[in-house]
Every structure is written in structure tokens, then in C-alpha cells.
Scaffold this motif. Structure first.
Motif, PDB file in Angstrom:
ATOM      1  N   THR A  75     -13.528   2.780  10.085  1.00 21.77           N
ATOM      2  CA  THR A  75     -13.818   2.061   8.731  1.00 21.77           C
ATOM      3  C   THR A  75     -12.408   1.766   7.975  1.00 21.77           C
ATOM      4  O   THR A  75     -11.589   2.482   8.066  1.00 21.77           O
ATOM      5  CB  THR A  75     -14.394   2.951   7.818  1.00 21.77           C
ATOM      6  N   GLU A  76     -12.175   0.574   7.394  1.00 21.32           N
ATOM      7  CA  GLU A  76     -11.166   0.456   6.491  1.00 21.32           C
ATOM      8  C   GLU A  76     -11.440  -0.278   5.213  1.00 21.32           C
ATOM      9  O   GLU A  76     -12.399  -0.866   5.076  1.00 21.32           O
ATOM     10  CB  GLU A  76     -10.110  -0.580   7.400  1.00 21.32           C
ATOM     11  N   PHE A  77     -10.663   0.318   4.300  1.00 20.47           N
ATOM     12  CA  PHE A  77     -10.577  -0.280   2.871  1.00 20.47           C
ATOM     13  C   PHE A  77      -9.098  -0.785   2.826  1.00 20.47           C
ATOM     14  O   PHE A  77      -8.174   0.096   2.848  1.00 20.47           O
ATOM     15  CB  PHE A  77     -10.719   0.629   1.911  1.00 20.47           C
ATOM     16  N   ILE A  78      -9.184  -2.048   2.366  1.00 17.29           N
ATOM     17  CA  ILE A  78      -7.867  -2.757   2.147  1.00 17.29           C
ATOM     18  C   ILE A  78      -7.709  -3.028   0.626  1.00 17.29           C
ATOM     19  O   ILE A  78      -8.602  -3.873   0.235  1.00 17.29           O
ATOM     20  CB  ILE A  78      -7.690  -3.801   3.298  1.00 17.29           C
ATOM     21  N   THR A  79      -6.794  -2.606   0.113  1.00 13.57           N
ATOM     22  CA  THR A  79      -6.399  -2.801  -1.492  1.00 13.57           C
ATOM     23  C   THR A  79      -5.416  -3.765  -1.652  1.00 13.57           C
ATOM     24  O   THR A  79      -4.168  -3.559  -1.056  1.00 13.57           O
ATOM     25  CB  THR A  79      -6.183  -1.645  -2.328  1.00 13.57           C
ATOM     26  N   ILE A  80      -5.555  -5.168  -2.138  1.00 13.17           N
ATOM     27  CA  ILE A  80      -4.470  -5.817  -2.315  1.00 13.17           C
ATOM     28  C   ILE A  80      -3.655  -5.514  -3.664  1.00 13.17           C
ATOM     29  O   ILE A  80      -4.006  -5.346  -4.675  1.00 13.17           O
ATOM     30  CB  ILE A  80      -4.985  -7.552  -2.382  1.00 13.17           C
ATOM     31  N   ILE A  81      -2.339  -5.281  -3.495  1.00  9.65           N
ATOM     32  CA  ILE A  81      -1.434  -5.285  -4.494  1.00  9.65           C
ATOM     33  C   ILE A  81      -0.716  -6.482  -5.059  1.00  9.65           C
ATOM     34  O   ILE A  81      -0.628  -6.629  -6.410  1.00  9.65           O
ATOM     35  CB  ILE A  81      -0.413  -4.326  -3.892  1.00  9.65           C
ATOM     36  N   GLU A  82      -0.330  -7.333  -4.395  1.00 16.46           N
ATOM     37  CA  GLU A  82       0.330  -8.579  -4.725  1.00 16.46           C
ATOM     38  C   GLU A  82      -0.083  -9.672  -3.560  1.00 16.46           C
ATOM     39  O   GLU A  82      -0.223  -9.429  -2.715  1.00 16.46           O
ATOM     40  CB  GLU A  82       1.862  -8.293  -4.643  1.00 16.46           C
ATOM     41  N   GLY A  83      -0.195 -10.972  -4.357  1.00 17.49           N
ATOM     42  CA  GLY A  83      -0.476 -12.074  -3.632  1.00 17.49           C
ATOM     43  C   GLY A  83      -1.668 -12.302  -3.402  1.00 17.49           C
ATOM     44  O   GLY A  83      -2.579 -11.641  -3.716  1.00 17.49           O
ATOM     45  N   THR A  84      -2.195 -13.276  -2.618  1.00 11.83           N
ATOM     46  CA  THR A  84      -3.413 -13.819  -2.089  1.00 11.83           C
ATOM     47  C   THR A  84      -3.730 -13.857  -0.733  1.00 11.83           C
ATOM     48  O   THR A  84      -2.860 -14.453   0.072  1.00 11.83           O
ATOM     49  CB  THR A  84      -3.755 -15.101  -2.778  1.00 11.83           C
ATOM     50  N   LEU A  85      -4.735 -13.016  -0.234  1.00  6.88           N
ATOM     51  CA  LEU A  85      -5.043 -12.784   1.394  1.00  6.88           C
ATOM     52  C   LEU A  85      -6.187 -14.021   1.613  1.00  6.88           C
ATOM     53  O   LEU A  85      -7.104 -13.959   0.532  1.00  6.88           O
ATOM     54  CB  LEU A  85      -5.148 -11.555   1.609  1.00  6.88           C
ATOM     55  N   GLU A  86      -6.435 -14.140   2.781  1.00  8.73           N
ATOM     56  CA  GLU A  86      -7.804 -14.754   3.083  1.00  8.73           C
ATOM     57  C   GLU A  86      -8.363 -13.763   4.192  1.00  8.73           C
ATOM     58  O   GLU A  86      -7.666 -13.297   5.008  1.00  8.73           O
ATOM     59  CB  GLU A  86      -7.757 -16.138   3.889  1.00  8.73           C
ATOM     60  N   PHE A  87      -9.422 -13.160   3.941  1.00  7.69           N
ATOM     61  CA  PHE A  87     -10.209 -12.214   4.738  1.00  7.69           C
ATOM     62  C   PHE A  87     -11.154 -12.911   5.562  1.00  7.69           C
ATOM     63  O   PHE A  87     -11.954 -13.479   5.139  1.00  7.69           O
ATOM     64  CB  PHE A  87     -10.842 -11.134   3.790  1.00  7.69           C
ATOM     65  N   THR A  88     -10.856 -13.166   7.007  1.00 10.13           N
ATOM     66  CA  THR A  88     -11.676 -13.665   7.733  1.00 10.13           C
ATOM     67  C   THR A  88     -12.513 -12.572   8.536  1.00 10.13           C
ATOM     68  O   THR A  88     -11.820 -11.527   9.142  1.00 10.13           O
ATOM     69  CB  THR A  88     -11.187 -14.541   8.830  1.00 10.13           C
ATOM     70  N   TYR A  89     -13.778 -12.627   8.609  1.00  6.66           N
ATOM     71  CA  TYR A  89     -14.707 -11.635   9.300  1.00  6.66           C
ATOM     72  C   TYR A  89     -16.185 -12.370   9.211  1.00  6.66           C
ATOM     73  O   TYR A  89     -16.528 -13.134   8.694  1.00  6.66           O
ATOM     74  CB  TYR A  89     -14.864 -10.344   8.351  1.00  6.66           C
ATOM     75  N   GLY A  91     -17.630 -14.497  11.028  1.00  2.25           N
ATOM     76  CA  GLY A  91     -17.597 -15.888  10.577  1.00  2.25           C
ATOM     77  C   GLY A  91     -17.562 -16.384   9.277  1.00  2.25           C
ATOM     78  O   GLY A  91     -17.516 -17.588   8.939  1.00  2.25           O
ATOM     79  N   LYS A  92     -16.968 -15.599   8.237  1.00  7.51           N
ATOM     80  CA  LYS A  92     -17.017 -15.872   6.747  1.00  7.51           C
ATOM     81  C   LYS A  92     -15.361 -15.913   6.784  1.00  7.51           C
ATOM     82  O   LYS A  92     -14.440 -15.190   7.364  1.00  7.51           O
ATOM     83  CB  LYS A  92     -17.459 -15.007   5.947  1.00  7.51           C
ATOM     84  N   ALA A  93     -14.824 -16.652   5.540  1.00  5.70           N
ATOM     85  CA  ALA A  93     -13.723 -16.303   4.907  1.00  5.70           C
ATOM     86  C   ALA A  93     -13.687 -16.405   3.616  1.00  5.70           C
ATOM     87  O   ALA A  93     -14.398 -17.259   2.915  1.00  5.70           O
ATOM     88  CB  ALA A  93     -12.756 -17.716   5.515  1.00  5.70           C
ATOM     89  N   GLU A  94     -13.054 -15.206   2.807  1.00  6.38           N
ATOM     90  CA  GLU A  94     -12.973 -15.239   1.432  1.00  6.38           C
ATOM     91  C   GLU A  94     -11.543 -14.977   1.005  1.00  6.38           C
ATOM     92  O   GLU A  94     -10.770 -14.227   1.693  1.00  6.38           O
ATOM     93  CB  GLU A  94     -13.861 -13.843   1.108  1.00  6.38           C
ATOM     94  N   ARG A  95     -11.243 -15.635  -0.197  1.00  6.82           N
ATOM     95  CA  ARG A  95     -10.018 -15.276  -0.778  1.00  6.82           C
ATOM     96  C   ARG A  95      -9.867 -13.925  -1.672  1.00  6.82           C
ATOM     97  O   ARG A  95     -11.083 -13.746  -2.257  1.00  6.82           O
ATOM     98  CB  ARG A  95      -9.484 -16.310  -1.675  1.00  6.82           C
ATOM     99  N   VAL A  96      -8.957 -13.456  -1.698  1.00  3.12           N
ATOM    100  CA  VAL A  96      -8.825 -11.894  -2.407  1.00  3.12           C
ATOM    101  C   VAL A  96      -7.532 -12.005  -3.059  1.00  3.12           C
ATOM    102  O   VAL A  96      -6.578 -12.170  -2.296  1.00  3.12           O
ATOM    103  CB  VAL A  96      -9.372 -10.938  -1.911  1.00  3.12           C
ATOM    104  N   GLY A  97      -7.212 -11.467  -4.434  1.00  2.00           N
ATOM    105  CA  GLY A  97      -6.089 -11.286  -4.953  1.00  2.00           C
ATOM    106  C   GLY A  97      -5.843 -10.034  -5.343  1.00  2.00           C
ATOM    107  O   GLY A  97      -6.461  -9.067  -4.881  1.00  2.00           O
ATOM    108  N   PRO A  98      -4.766  -9.633  -6.159  1.00  2.36           N
ATOM    109  CA  PRO A  98      -4.471  -8.339  -6.624  1.00  2.36           C
ATOM    110  C   PRO A  98      -5.620  -7.646  -7.247  1.00  2.36           C
ATOM    111  O   PRO A  98      -6.204  -8.185  -8.133  1.00  2.36           O
ATOM    112  CB  PRO A  98      -3.246  -8.604  -7.545  1.00  2.36           C
ATOM    113  N   GLY A  99      -5.727  -6.362  -6.714  1.00  4.09           N
ATOM    114  CA  GLY A  99      -6.868  -5.565  -7.473  1.00  4.09           C
ATOM    115  C   GLY A  99      -8.029  -5.732  -6.654  1.00  4.09           C
ATOM    116  O   GLY A  99      -8.965  -4.824  -6.507  1.00  4.09           O
TER     117      GLY A  99
END
Length: 133
Positions: A75-89, A91-99
Motif C-alpha cells: 500500500t502507498e500513500f503519496i503526499t504532494i509537497i510541490e508542483g503538479t503531478l498526473e496520477f495514472t491508475y 485507466g484513469k488520469a487525475e491531476r493533483v497539486g500541493p497538499g
């Protein structure tokens, strides 16, 4: 279900995390990733309650290819500190930013990609399953 029997015995040589402490970034080993990113290993070990855990902080530069998509058996939890990521999983893709926090369930094929203009920094907390001590 008896949860206490689900935990394997903690080996005598395991890094058992039984005492509170601070982990300083400048004292952590840094790894260079194939895509030009960097990763700092915070800790690997076994919690006093029996769960195997590994924590690392990563930085992906802007404009570079992400690390390849991969499947995990923990199991993983990933917390975004800085920047913008696209999380692909799944068959979906979601944008996520700091926090923002990503949850990656065991068996999920996934990838994170920096889609911002600057570096993306995030902390990964991996628990149980195939996490190495």
C-alpha cells in the motif's frame, strides 16, 4: 479474524522503529533516478506494531519522462509537497497539486508524471506487502 496472527514475527535484525525521532533531509542517502529525478530514503523498517514500512521523498524535474508505470504489492500513500503531478491508475488520469494525497492500493498499475513548469516533490509512504525492510 484474529489480526494479531496476521503479523509475521519481527526478525531480531530488523530496523524496529520503536523510538520517536527526527529524520533530516541532509542526512538521508540520495539516489539518482534514470529520468533525472532524485529520491531520498527516509527510513525502512518495522513499526513497533508489526507493519513493514518504507518512506522516501522524491523530486521529478519538469519536462522529463516519468519513471515507468509499475505495479506494487503493498500500500502507498503519496503526499504532494510541490508542483503538479498526473496520477495514472486503473485507466484513469487525475491531476493533483500541493497538499493532495494519492492512495495506491496493492496490485494497482500506476505512474506519476510531473506536468507542471517546475520540479514536483512528493513523499511516498509504503506499508506492508512486498516492502523490503
Amino acid at each position: 479474524m484474529n489480526h494479531s496472527s496476521e503479523h509475521e514475527a519481527i526478525p531480531a535484525n530488523a530496523n524496529v522503529l520503536a523510538q520517536s525521532r527526527v529524520f533530516h533531509l541532509d542526512q538521508m542517502p540520495v539516489r539518482k533516478m534514470a529520468n533525472g529525478g532524485r529520491s531520498w530514503d527516509v527510513v525502512r523498517g518495522v513499526l513497533a506494531t508489526g507493519e513493514v514500512i518504507a518512506i522516501h521523498e522524491s523530486e521529478q524535474p519538469a519536462g522529463l519522462a516519468p519513471n515507468p508505470a509499475h505495479t506494487i504489492e503493498h500500500t502507498e500513500f503519496i503526499t504532494i509537497i510541490e508542483g503538479t503531478l498526473e496520477f495514472t491508475y486503473d485507466g484513469k488520469a487525475e491531476r493533483v497539486g500541493p497538499g493532495g494525497v494519492l492512495y495506491v492500493a496493492p496490485g494497482t498499475m500506476h505512474q506519476v508524471k510531473n506536468i507542471g513548469d517546475g520540479p514536483a516533490r512528493y513523499v511516498v509512504v509504503a506499508i506492508g506487502g512486498d516492502v523490503k525492510r
